[in-house]
Design a protein around this motif. Sequence first.
Motif, PDB file in Angstrom:
ATOM      1  N   ALA A   7       5.487 -53.237  72.718  1.00 54.55           N
ATOM      2  CA  ALA A   7       4.724 -53.801  71.601  1.00 54.55           C
ATOM      3  C   ALA A   7       3.492 -54.549  72.103  1.00 54.55           C
ATOM      4  CB  ALA A   7       5.615 -54.722  70.774  1.00 54.55           C
ATOM      5  N   ALA A  11      -0.292 -53.457  71.304  1.00 49.41           N
ATOM      6  CA  ALA A  11      -1.267 -54.358  70.676  1.00 49.41           C
ATOM      7  C   ALA A  11      -2.562 -54.369  71.479  1.00 49.41           C
ATOM      8  CB  ALA A  11      -0.688 -55.765  70.565  1.00 49.41           C
ATOM      9  N   MET A  48      -1.560 -55.661  65.515  1.00 46.22           N
ATOM     10  CA  MET A  48      -0.235 -55.543  64.931  1.00 46.22           C
ATOM     11  C   MET A  48       0.142 -54.072  64.720  1.00 46.22           C
ATOM     12  SD  MET A  48       1.261 -57.361  61.492  1.00 46.22           S
ATOM     13  CE  MET A  48      -0.082 -56.732  60.502  1.00 46.22           C
ATOM     14  N   MET A  49      -0.792 -53.282  64.216  1.00 51.87           N
ATOM     15  CA  MET A  49      -0.513 -51.870  63.991  1.00 51.87           C
ATOM     16  C   MET A  49      -0.288 -51.127  65.315  1.00 51.87           C
ATOM     17  SD  MET A  49      -0.307 -51.546  60.810  1.00 51.87           S
ATOM     18  CE  MET A  49      -0.239 -49.793  60.664  1.00 51.87           C
ATOM     19  N   ALA A  51       0.911 -52.481  68.031  1.00 51.94           N
ATOM     20  CA  ALA A  51       2.222 -52.929  68.522  1.00 51.94           C
ATOM     21  C   ALA A  51       3.347 -52.179  67.826  1.00 51.94           C
ATOM     22  CB  ALA A  51       2.368 -54.430  68.313  1.00 51.94           C
ATOM     23  N   ILE A  52       3.230 -52.016  66.518  1.00 52.02           N
ATOM     24  CA  ILE A  52       4.264 -51.296  65.765  1.00 52.02           C
ATOM     25  C   ILE A  52       4.334 -49.832  66.193  1.00 52.02           C
ATOM     26  CG2 ILE A  52       4.872 -50.451  63.456  1.00 52.02           C
ATOM     27  CD1 ILE A  52       3.756 -53.157  62.393  1.00 52.02           C
ATOM     28  N   ALA A  53       3.180 -49.192  66.323  1.00 48.65           N
ATOM     29  CA  ALA A  53       3.157 -47.781  66.721  1.00 48.65           C
ATOM     30  C   ALA A  53       3.771 -47.582  68.102  1.00 48.65           C
ATOM     31  CB  ALA A  53       1.729 -47.253  66.704  1.00 48.65           C
ATOM     32  N   SER A  54       3.461 -48.482  69.015  1.00 47.27           N
ATOM     33  CA  SER A  54       3.994 -48.349  70.370  1.00 47.27           C
ATOM     34  C   SER A  54       5.492 -48.642  70.407  1.00 47.27           C
ATOM     35  CB  SER A  54       3.241 -49.285  71.310  1.00 47.27           C
ATOM     36  OG  SER A  54       3.658 -49.083  72.630  1.00 47.27           O
ATOM     37  N   ALA A  55       5.927 -49.639  69.667  1.00 44.61           N
ATOM     38  CA  ALA A  55       7.357 -49.971  69.648  1.00 44.61           C
ATOM     39  C   ALA A  55       8.172 -48.827  69.045  1.00 44.61           C
ATOM     40  CB  ALA A  55       7.587 -51.262  68.870  1.00 44.61           C
ATOM     41  N   ILE A  56       7.643 -48.197  68.011  1.00 42.13           N
ATOM     42  CA  ILE A  56       8.347 -47.071  67.380  1.00 42.13           C
ATOM     43  C   ILE A  56       8.365 -45.859  68.303  1.00 42.13           C
ATOM     44  CG2 ILE A  56       8.164 -45.372  65.505  1.00 42.13           C
ATOM     45  CD1 ILE A  56       7.209 -47.675  63.713  1.00 42.13           C
TER      46      ILE A  56
END
Length: 106
Positions: A7, A11, A48-49, A51-56
Amino acid sequence: MDIMWAALLGALGGVLPDFIKVIRKRFEKMPTYLGSWFYWLNVAFLAMMGAIASAIGHPSSIHEALAYGAGALALLTQAFGQNDEQHLGDAGRVNPIRQIRAWWGS
């Protein structure tokens, strides 16, 4: 790779294209939008977007995590951005949606 590192790197990947844009224009007059709260709010949204894309995406390397963060936002900005003569410096005359689309399109 740990989800927290993914994440954080996502980011960083999300804001990297915008910081490269600022560096590319470093010898020109400093854009007025850099002092705008709206600009920094959008930078936080991009982080934030990313971080979310990478975490998913569950990346397995640093390069992959950065690519997830930058790639997800490149797709978003190409899909929804617009080229417009008025940019973030004209905050008083442009509605927020148009500002975001103009910023993404630049």
